[in-house]
Design a protein around this motif. Structure first.
Motif, PDB file in Angstrom:
ATOM      1  N   ARG A 100     103.525 -96.429 -20.703  1.00  0.00           N
ATOM      2  CA  ARG A 100     102.694 -97.037 -21.731  1.00  0.00           C
ATOM      3  C   ARG A 100     103.317 -96.783 -23.106  1.00  0.00           C
ATOM      4  O   ARG A 100     103.284 -95.676 -23.639  1.00  0.00           O
ATOM      5  CB  ARG A 100     101.265 -96.486 -21.653  1.00  0.00           C
ATOM      6  CG  ARG A 100     100.478 -97.053 -20.471  1.00  0.00           C
ATOM      7  CD  ARG A 100      99.019 -96.623 -20.498  1.00  0.00           C
ATOM      8  NE  ARG A 100      98.882 -95.241 -20.067  1.00  0.00           N
ATOM      9  CZ  ARG A 100      98.696 -94.858 -18.799  1.00  0.00           C
ATOM     10  NH1 ARG A 100      98.657 -95.777 -17.824  1.00  0.00           N
ATOM     11  NH2 ARG A 100      98.558 -93.582 -18.497  1.00  0.00           N
ATOM     12  N   ASN A 101     103.885 -97.843 -23.658  1.00  0.00           N
ATOM     13  CA  ASN A 101     104.622 -97.737 -24.916  1.00  0.00           C
ATOM     14  C   ASN A 101     104.588 -99.090 -25.615  1.00  0.00           C
ATOM     15  O   ASN A 101     104.892-100.121 -25.008  1.00  0.00           O
ATOM     16  CB  ASN A 101     106.062 -97.304 -24.647  1.00  0.00           C
ATOM     17  CG  ASN A 101     106.784 -96.863 -25.908  1.00  0.00           C
ATOM     18  OD1 ASN A 101     106.195 -96.820 -26.988  1.00  0.00           O
ATOM     19  ND2 ASN A 101     108.052 -96.533 -25.782  1.00  0.00           N
ATOM     20  N   LYS A 126     101.534 -95.235 -27.958  1.00  0.00           N
ATOM     21  CA  LYS A 126     102.251 -94.655 -26.830  1.00  0.00           C
ATOM     22  C   LYS A 126     101.473 -93.484 -26.262  1.00  0.00           C
ATOM     23  O   LYS A 126     100.792 -92.767 -26.998  1.00  0.00           O
ATOM     24  CB  LYS A 126     103.634 -94.176 -27.318  1.00  0.00           C
ATOM     25  CG  LYS A 126     104.526 -93.561 -26.268  1.00  0.00           C
ATOM     26  CD  LYS A 126     105.843 -93.113 -26.916  1.00  0.00           C
ATOM     27  CE  LYS A 126     106.779 -92.485 -25.898  1.00  0.00           C
ATOM     28  NZ  LYS A 126     108.054 -92.047 -26.525  1.00  0.00           N
ATOM     29  N   ASP A 127     101.575 -93.280 -24.952  1.00  0.00           N
ATOM     30  CA  ASP A 127     100.964 -92.109 -24.331  1.00  0.00           C
ATOM     31  C   ASP A 127     101.413 -90.839 -25.047  1.00  0.00           C
ATOM     32  O   ASP A 127     102.614 -90.563 -25.127  1.00  0.00           O
ATOM     33  CB  ASP A 127     101.375 -92.012 -22.855  1.00  0.00           C
ATOM     34  CG  ASP A 127     100.343 -92.636 -21.925  1.00  0.00           C
ATOM     35  OD1 ASP A 127      99.231 -92.938 -22.388  1.00  0.00           O
ATOM     36  OD2 ASP A 127     100.646 -92.818 -20.739  1.00  0.00           O
ATOM     37  N   GLY A 128     100.476 -90.081 -25.588  1.00  0.00           N
ATOM     38  CA  GLY A 128     100.814 -88.824 -26.239  1.00  0.00           C
ATOM     39  C   GLY A 128     101.440 -88.966 -27.606  1.00  0.00           C
ATOM     40  O   GLY A 128     101.919 -87.983 -28.162  1.00  0.00           O
ATOM     41  N   GLY A 129     101.437 -90.176 -28.170  1.00  0.00           N
ATOM     42  CA  GLY A 129     102.085 -90.356 -29.462  1.00  0.00           C
ATOM     43  C   GLY A 129     101.457 -91.416 -30.348  1.00  0.00           C
ATOM     44  O   GLY A 129     102.031 -91.772 -31.374  1.00  0.00           O
ATOM     45  N   THR A 130     100.277 -91.916 -29.963  1.00  0.00           N
ATOM     46  CA  THR A 130      99.670 -92.981 -30.753  1.00  0.00           C
ATOM     47  C   THR A 130      99.261 -92.465 -32.132  1.00  0.00           C
ATOM     48  O   THR A 130      98.503 -91.508 -32.254  1.00  0.00           O
ATOM     49  CB  THR A 130      98.446 -93.573 -30.021  1.00  0.00           C
ATOM     50  OG1 THR A 130      98.884 -94.131 -28.774  1.00  0.00           O
ATOM     51  CG2 THR A 130      97.781 -94.668 -30.841  1.00  0.00           C
ATOM     52  N   GLY A 131      99.795 -93.118 -33.158  1.00  0.00           N
ATOM     53  CA  GLY A 131      99.549 -92.700 -34.537  1.00  0.00           C
ATOM     54  C   GLY A 131     100.786 -92.145 -35.216  1.00  0.00           C
ATOM     55  O   GLY A 131     100.800 -91.958 -36.438  1.00  0.00           O
ATOM     56  N   ASP A 132     101.838 -91.868 -34.446  1.00  0.00           N
ATOM     57  CA  ASP A 132     103.099 -91.418 -35.044  1.00  0.00           C
ATOM     58  C   ASP A 132     103.662 -92.509 -35.950  1.00  0.00           C
ATOM     59  O   ASP A 132     103.478 -93.707 -35.702  1.00  0.00           O
ATOM     60  CB  ASP A 132     104.154 -91.136 -33.966  1.00  0.00           C
ATOM     61  CG  ASP A 132     103.871 -89.887 -33.157  1.00  0.00           C
ATOM     62  OD1 ASP A 132     102.932 -89.143 -33.497  1.00  0.00           O
ATOM     63  OD2 ASP A 132     104.608 -89.659 -32.172  1.00  0.00           O
ATOM     64  N   PHE A 133     104.376 -92.113 -36.999  1.00  0.00           N
ATOM     65  CA  PHE A 133     105.236 -93.035 -37.732  1.00  0.00           C
ATOM     66  C   PHE A 133     106.548 -93.120 -36.969  1.00  0.00           C
ATOM     67  O   PHE A 133     107.116 -92.092 -36.578  1.00  0.00           O
ATOM     68  CB  PHE A 133     105.586 -92.491 -39.120  1.00  0.00           C
ATOM     69  CG  PHE A 133     104.531 -92.640 -40.171  1.00  0.00           C
ATOM     70  CD1 PHE A 133     103.946 -93.871 -40.447  1.00  0.00           C
ATOM     71  CD2 PHE A 133     104.142 -91.542 -40.926  1.00  0.00           C
ATOM     72  CE1 PHE A 133     102.989 -94.002 -41.450  1.00  0.00           C
ATOM     73  CE2 PHE A 133     103.197 -91.656 -41.929  1.00  0.00           C
ATOM     74  CZ  PHE A 133     102.607 -92.886 -42.195  1.00  0.00           C
TER      75      PHE A 133
END
Length: 222
Positions: A100-101, A126-133
């Motif tokens: 999921r990306n 992304k799984d485990g990263g939603t909100g990263d720049f």
């Protein structure tokens, strides 16, 4: 209240409402991909975005065996963008990846050549990263008083997690005003920074192989 005063009040209320409605626009009309084009690496630009991706049940649905994106034809400066999305868990839908990306890109310069990851800022989904720049093609930000390093793809991690369980709808809000950038997820601030260069550009929705749906895309000029 006199009749004249009432009429003046109603007129001012109407004028204020009209300005608000004028300032806010739906980038997705719920029916088709008007105002967007599509891109896939092996073919290039598709003026008719429906050649690559579809609108079904009032949603933009990115899926299939071709990586790519849909991009707005217009460029925007000083705005608040609201995007509602969810992972498509339908096992019968064709996908290119099981990871999921995806991403919501913004401030993509109009002069930038179409490529799978063009210059701009990506709101990572992304799984485990939603909100990263994810800062692409040398874009830099000042985050928490520290300058990010320029590079082809540089991640500046989110401050906190706020993504809902897989299959549920999430609301991402991106605010860009005079070089200041803020990313929110489901009502929670997850990232913010300050741009070090011009802040105007187009918006795109990334398809990186795992099916994803977008039901609402609204932009309010600031």
């Amino acid at each position: 209240m006199s009749t004249k005063l009432k009429c003046t009040f109603i007129f001012l209320l109407f004028l204020t409402s009209s300005r608000i409605l004028h300032a806010q626009s739906k980038l997705f009309n719920g029916k088709n991909l008007k105002g967007w084009y599509a891109y896939e690496p092996k073919i290039g630009k598709h003026s008719n975005a429906s050649d690559v991706f579809k609108v079904e049940n009032n949603m933009i649905r990115l899926y299939g065996d071709k990586l790519g994106y849909v991009m707005t034809e217009k460029s925007f400066k000083n705005f608040q963008l609201t995007v509602v999305f969810r992972w498509n868990t339908d096992s019968t839908v064709t996908r290119k990846s099981s990871k999921r990306n995806s991403g919501i890109m913004y401030l993509v310069p109009t002069a930038t050549k179409d490529t799978l990851w063009p210059k701009g800022i990506q709101y990572q989904v992304k799984d485990g990263g939603t909100g990263d720049f994810v800062l692409l093609q040398e874009v830099t930000l000042l985050v928490k008083g520290k300058q990010t390093e320029p590079g082809k793809s540089v991640t500046s991690s989110r401050f906190s997690d706020a993504e809902k369980p897989v299959g549920e709808w999430n609301t991402a809000v991106i605010t860009v005003i005079d070089g200041n950038v803020k990313q929110e997820l489901n009502g929670k601030l997850v990232n913010e920074g300050t741009l070090t260069e011009a802040s105007e550009g187009k918006i795109l929705l990334q398809y990186e192989g795992y099916p994803i749906d977008f039901s609402k895309i609204v932009l309010r000029k600031l």
